[in-house]
Scaffold this motif. Structure first.
Motif, mmCIF file in Angstrom:
data_model
loop_
_atom_site.group_PDB
_atom_site.id
_atom_site.type_symbol
_atom_site.label_atom_id
_atom_site.label_comp_id
_atom_site.label_asym_id
_atom_site.label_seq_id
_atom_site.Cartn_x
_atom_site.Cartn_y
_atom_site.Cartn_z
ATOM 1 N N PHE A 161 0.845 -1.189 0.000
ATOM 2 C CA PHE A 161 0.000 0.000 0.000
ATOM 3 C C PHE A 161 0.881 1.240 0.000
ATOM 4 O O PHE A 161 1.780 1.379 0.833
ATOM 5 C CB PHE A 161 -0.902 -0.011 1.235
ATOM 6 C CG PHE A 161 -1.857 1.141 1.341
ATOM 7 C CD1 PHE A 161 -2.710 1.467 0.301
ATOM 8 C CD2 PHE A 161 -1.912 1.886 2.504
ATOM 9 C CE1 PHE A 161 -3.604 2.526 0.415
ATOM 10 C CE2 PHE A 161 -2.799 2.945 2.642
ATOM 11 C CZ PHE A 161 -3.642 3.258 1.591
ATOM 12 N N LEU A 175 -4.861 0.913 4.797
ATOM 13 C CA LEU A 175 -5.751 0.054 4.020
ATOM 14 C C LEU A 175 -6.348 -0.977 4.965
ATOM 15 O O LEU A 175 -5.612 -1.704 5.640
ATOM 16 C CB LEU A 175 -4.982 -0.627 2.896
ATOM 17 C CG LEU A 175 -5.789 -1.476 1.910
ATOM 18 C CD1 LEU A 175 -6.699 -0.603 1.066
ATOM 19 C CD2 LEU A 175 -4.852 -2.286 1.013
ATOM 20 N N VAL A 209 -9.902 2.809 2.781
ATOM 21 C CA VAL A 209 -8.698 3.548 3.170
ATOM 22 C C VAL A 209 -9.112 4.494 4.282
ATOM 23 O O VAL A 209 -10.060 5.265 4.136
ATOM 24 C CB VAL A 209 -8.092 4.325 1.987
ATOM 25 C CG1 VAL A 209 -6.971 5.230 2.476
ATOM 26 C CG2 VAL A 209 -7.577 3.364 0.928
ATOM 27 N N GLY A 257 -8.252 4.767 -6.279
ATOM 28 C CA GLY A 257 -7.236 3.772 -5.964
ATOM 29 C C GLY A 257 -6.629 3.270 -7.254
ATOM 30 O O GLY A 257 -7.346 2.799 -8.141
#
Length: 278
Positions: A161, A175, A209, A257
């Motif tokens: 991430f 995340l 998130v 994302g």
């Protein structure tokens, strides 16, 4: 002042409220240095002594850009979701330049050293647009350098991430599953985590998130309305693999994302997942 700015930012992003996860598994990217992403090609390539580089353009720019690798143009009129496949290079110093399309003026000019028998992803991040939230925008383009592991790290899916949102209020993004289980993070702007097991996320239809007390849901792929996990499973051919998920920003004040499949095949595809509207 902070509350006023955060209220403005959240209104633009349309996010909801909930609690936050807590973890500390990141490797910091300092300046223009970096840390790994991992592809899992099948079959695994035989080491040749050469190195391999992939370049992704994930920055928010006013115009499309051209990207050069060692003087060779590898992306032309690149938009925010463009990437190259892995390109074979000589180990040692390799130069990456970013220019507004059709110009010869570098917006970014960085030299990175890569090792023999390594796979590497260089990600253009940041923004060179006119700031609309001046106190929150971190201006200028940067290079996030990630060294890639080219085999799956476990029998299932692993996720790395990275936080590439240039806002102070989105520092320490994490995340998580919808239930708040930490999958990877927290990480601040220009940082990426180590790989973490993504298996538990597959029990849900979306991931989140979180930053502070705020969260954003990610459920569907941009332009297809296909579920995030269906898309990634198909891209991985339902096989084990490694993903890198970028918590990103675009010029419409969305926080998409961006996902890269870390392996030889599909290495040039950037999957874009939309934040869930409320």
């Amino acid at each position: 002042m902070r509350n006023h700015i955060l209220a403005l930012l959240l209104a633009l992003m349309a996010v909801g409220l909930t609690g936050c996860g807590d973890s500390n598994d990141y490797n910091q990217v300092s300046g223009q240095q970096g840390n790994p992403i991992a592809p899992g090609p099948s079959p695994t390539p035989t080491p040749s002594g050469d190195a391999f580089i992939r370049v992704a353009q994930l920055a928010d720019t006013q115009t499309d850009v051209d990207v050069l690798l060692n003087g060779v143009q590898v992306l032309t009129a690149a938009e925010q979701t463009d990437a190259t496949a892995y390109r074979q290079v000589t180990p040692g110093a390799n130069r990456i330049q970013v220019r507004a399309t059709g110009t010869t003026t570098d917006l970014l000019d960085v030299t990175q050293t890569v090792a023999a028998n390594s796979h590497n992803t260089f990600v253009v991040i940041g923004t060179n647009t006119n700031p609309q939230v001046p106190t929150q925008r971190i201006s200028g383009l940067r290079l996030l350098a990630l060294v890639d592991s080219i085999t799956p790290l476990r029998a299932g899916i692993s996720v790395r991430f990275a936080n590439i949102v240039p806002f102070e209020e989105t520092e320490d993004a994490t995340l998580t599953t919808p239930e708040g289980e930490v999958l990877a993070g927290p990480v601040s702007y220009g940082q990426a985590t180590t790989y973490r097991d993504f298996t538990s996320a597959l029990d849900f239809d979306f991931v989140q998130v979180r930053f502070g007390e705020e969260y954003i849901n990610y459920e569907t792929e941009e332009g297809t309305n296909q579920n995030i996990f269906d898309t990634l499973a198909a891209a991985l051919n339902n096989q084990p693999g490694n993903l890198t998920v970028f918590f990103g920003y675009d010029d419409d004040f969305n926080l998409p994302g961006f996902v890269l499949i870390d392996r030889g095949t599909n290495s040039s595809e950037v999957y874009v997942f939309e934040q869930q509207r409320r």
